[in-house]
Structure formats: C-alpha cells, structure tokens
Design an enzyme around this catalytic site. Structure first.
Site, PDB file in Angstrom:
ATOM      1  N   LYS A   1       1.966  -4.638 -10.772  1.00  0.00           N
ATOM      2  CA  LYS A   1       2.825  -3.592 -11.357  1.00  0.00           C
ATOM      3  C   LYS A   1       4.038  -3.286 -10.482  1.00  0.00           C
ATOM      4  O   LYS A   1       5.113  -2.976 -11.000  1.00  0.00           O
ATOM      5  CB  LYS A   1       2.022  -2.320 -11.614  1.00  0.00           C
ATOM      6  CG  LYS A   1       1.384  -1.687 -10.391  1.00  0.00           C
ATOM      7  CD  LYS A   1       0.537  -0.484 -10.782  1.00  0.00           C
ATOM      8  CE  LYS A   1      -0.105   0.164  -9.564  1.00  0.00           C
ATOM      9  NZ  LYS A   1      -1.048  -0.754  -8.859  1.00  0.00           N
TER      10      LYS A   1
ATOM     11  N   ARG B   1      -4.278  -9.233   5.505  1.00  0.00           N
ATOM     12  CA  ARG B   1      -4.635  -7.848   5.778  1.00  0.00           C
ATOM     13  C   ARG B   1      -6.135  -7.637   5.554  1.00  0.00           C
ATOM     14  O   ARG B   1      -6.750  -8.285   4.706  1.00  0.00           O
ATOM     15  CB  ARG B   1      -3.847  -6.908   4.859  1.00  0.00           C
ATOM     16  CG  ARG B   1      -2.359  -7.059   4.974  1.00  0.00           C
ATOM     17  CD  ARG B   1      -1.594  -6.023   4.194  1.00  0.00           C
ATOM     18  NE  ARG B   1      -2.187  -5.701   2.898  1.00  0.00           N
ATOM     19  CZ  ARG B   1      -1.612  -4.918   1.993  1.00  0.00           C
ATOM     20  NH1 ARG B   1      -0.446  -4.369   2.253  1.00  0.00           N
ATOM     21  NH2 ARG B   1      -2.194  -4.678   0.844  1.00  0.00           N
TER      22      ARG B   1
ATOM     23  N   ARG C   1     -11.728  -1.131  -3.147  1.00  0.00           N
ATOM     24  CA  ARG C   1     -10.493  -0.544  -3.667  1.00  0.00           C
ATOM     25  C   ARG C   1     -10.549  -0.434  -5.187  1.00  0.00           C
ATOM     26  O   ARG C   1     -10.065   0.538  -5.773  1.00  0.00           O
ATOM     27  CB  ARG C   1      -9.293  -1.392  -3.236  1.00  0.00           C
ATOM     28  CG  ARG C   1      -8.967  -1.296  -1.753  1.00  0.00           C
ATOM     29  CD  ARG C   1      -8.095  -2.448  -1.279  1.00  0.00           C
ATOM     30  NE  ARG C   1      -6.784  -2.461  -1.927  1.00  0.00           N
ATOM     31  CZ  ARG C   1      -5.970  -3.507  -1.889  1.00  0.00           C
ATOM     32  NH1 ARG C   1      -6.328  -4.619  -1.258  1.00  0.00           N
ATOM     33  NH2 ARG C   1      -4.792  -3.440  -2.474  1.00  0.00           N
TER      34      ARG C   1
ATOM     35  N   ARG D   1      -1.914   8.702  -9.496  1.00  0.00           N
ATOM     36  CA  ARG D   1      -3.156   7.991  -9.202  1.00  0.00           C
ATOM     37  C   ARG D   1      -4.384   8.765  -9.654  1.00  0.00           C
ATOM     38  O   ARG D   1      -5.474   8.197  -9.759  1.00  0.00           O
ATOM     39  CB  ARG D   1      -3.264   7.695  -7.700  1.00  0.00           C
ATOM     40  CG  ARG D   1      -2.139   6.823  -7.154  1.00  0.00           C
ATOM     41  CD  ARG D   1      -2.308   6.589  -5.664  1.00  0.00           C
ATOM     42  NE  ARG D   1      -1.170   5.894  -5.081  1.00  0.00           N
ATOM     43  CZ  ARG D   1      -1.018   4.578  -5.051  1.00  0.00           C
ATOM     44  NH1 ARG D   1      -1.955   3.807  -5.592  1.00  0.00           N
ATOM     45  NH2 ARG D   1       0.045   4.020  -4.495  1.00  0.00           N
TER      46      ARG D   1
ATOM     47  N   ARG E   1      -4.175 -13.997  -0.777  1.00  0.00           N
ATOM     48  CA  ARG E   1      -2.827 -13.509  -0.469  1.00  0.00           C
ATOM     49  C   ARG E   1      -2.651 -13.308   1.032  1.00  0.00           C
ATOM     50  O   ARG E   1      -3.542 -12.854   1.730  1.00  0.00           O
ATOM     51  CB  ARG E   1      -2.593 -12.172  -1.192  1.00  0.00           C
ATOM     52  CG  ARG E   1      -1.221 -11.586  -0.992  1.00  0.00           C
ATOM     53  CD  ARG E   1      -1.007 -10.367  -1.880  1.00  0.00           C
ATOM     54  NE  ARG E   1      -1.755  -9.197  -1.428  1.00  0.00           N
ATOM     55  CZ  ARG E   1      -1.637  -7.989  -1.982  1.00  0.00           C
ATOM     56  NH1 ARG E   1      -0.848  -7.818  -3.019  1.00  0.00           N
ATOM     57  NH2 ARG E   1      -2.343  -6.981  -1.511  1.00  0.00           N
TER      58      ARG E   1
END
Length: 228
Positions: free
Chosen positions: A29, A173, A184, A104, A143
């Site tokens: 997004k 990360r 998450r 959120r 990633r």
C-alpha cells in the site's frame, strides 16, 4: 461517509480528495500510494513523515510529540491527529492527501473522522489492499532493505551492495523473519482489520483491492477504485 462542515466548506471540496490506505504489512500500500499520489497530483501523507517534520521544525505539537518519544513512550493519538490536522490545513495538501499509516485502529478512525469534520473535510475513499497471510510471509521473508535509505528490495541477498549505488548495504530486518511477520499479521487482524467494519458502518466508500499480481496491475486496480 456523510459530508461534514458548512455548505461553503463542502462546495470548496470539488477538487479535493482524501484517501485512506489500509492493508496488512507487505501488501504494497505504501508503494502504491506513492504512485497514486503522483498520478493524481495529490501528495501522500504518512504519519511518520509528518511527525518527524513537526519535531524537526520545533512546532508546539512537534515538541509535545518529542517529549513522549524521548521517554520511549508512544505518541498519543490526539497529538498525532493534531499534527495531521496542521498538515491538512497547509497549502501543500490543499487538494487533498493520500493517508498512509494514519489509521490503524478504530479509535484512530473515529479521531480522524471528527478532526476532518471540524475543518470541513472528509475521507472520500478507503482502499483496502488484500492478500493472503502466507503469501505475505513468503514475500516479506525474501525482502532485504538498504541500511542507508531503508528502501526495500526483493530477491536480493543480505550483504550485497544496494543496487541504487547509494553506498548502502542490503540487510534483512528482524521484523522480516517469518515468525516476526506472522506476529505482525496477528496484530493487524486484531487491531486494524476492524477499522474496515467501522468505515462500512459509517457508510464510507470502501474499495477492496486485490494486491496480488504485478505492480502495474495492482496500481491499475487501485487507481480505478479511487476514480470510481
């Protein structure tokens, strides 16, 4: 969502557009928001960006936010919404904004609704980027991120030089490890997904976007949804 504000404020919205981006981490997004913003000539407004700008400029709300950040505390929604309100009232966002990371939770959606109504604006469309959890786990765990610019890359190994020749090195990360990604996603489903139900209950223009496919295909769907 019903229009808010005076008749004058409503009529002045003819060329103004406020879009809220929603979707799980890794759905794309943010990247799509940048391209939508460029296509429509409306800037993207990301919570982190305006927060850092307010702190750097030393505004009253920026200094208040800094006091929380210096203590390691979360900046309260009221302070963040105040900073976003100041941004939306500035000439930069005279024609609207693509809001990324602003909403959120349901309380944040309620706060944004009240704040925009107060200044004669409203959310015009909510884009919900949808993708299966396990596909996101696969996507994000592959990633790497430039340690200098924080730009993400897919399919490149940690330790490689950044393809942008910026002098940075690609790293993975900790929050892009599979277990961290699943955690998450649990947070997203528990806290953010109910926001969609709230917007639907408010009669908002909620558009669901299939976030699977090429970058261009997803962008085409998202832009069509904004213009629908």
């Amino acid at each position: 969502m019903p229009a808010s504000g005076s008749a004058g404020a409503t009529s002045s919205r003819a060329s103004e557009l406020i879009v809220v981006l929603l979707g799980p981490p890794g759905a794309g997004k943010g990247t799509q928001g940048e391209r939508i913003a460029a296509s429509l000539g409306i800037p993207k407004l990301a919570t982190g960006d305006v927060l850092r700008a307010a702190v750097k400029e030393g505004t009253k709300l920026g200094l208040e936010a800094k006091s929380f950040m210096d203590r390691g505390d979360l900046v309260p929604d009221a302070v963040i919404l105040g900073i976003i309100k100041e941004a939306l009232l500035s000439p930069t966002y005279a024609n609207g904004a693509i809001l990324d990371g602003v909403v959120r939770t349901v309380p944040q959606a309620e706060g944004l609704h009240a704040m925009t109504a107060e200044i004669g604006k409203r959310v015009d469309v909510v884009l919900d980027f949808q993708i299966a959890d396990e596909l996101l786990v696969t996507r994000l765990s592959g990633r790497t991120t430039c340690d200098k610019t924080q730009k993400p890359f897919t399919g490149l190994e940690p330790g490689a030089p950044c393809p942008d020749d910026c002098g940075g090195t690609l790293v993975r990360r900790k929050d892009d490890e599979p277990d961290a990604i699943r955690n998450r996603l649990k947070v997203y489903h528990a806290q953010t997904k109910p926001v969609l139900d709230w917007y639907v209950g408010q009669g908002a223009n909620v558009q669901h976007i299939d976030a699977v496919g090429s970058f261009d295909d997803v962008f085409t769907r998202a832009l069509a949804a904004v213009r629908a």
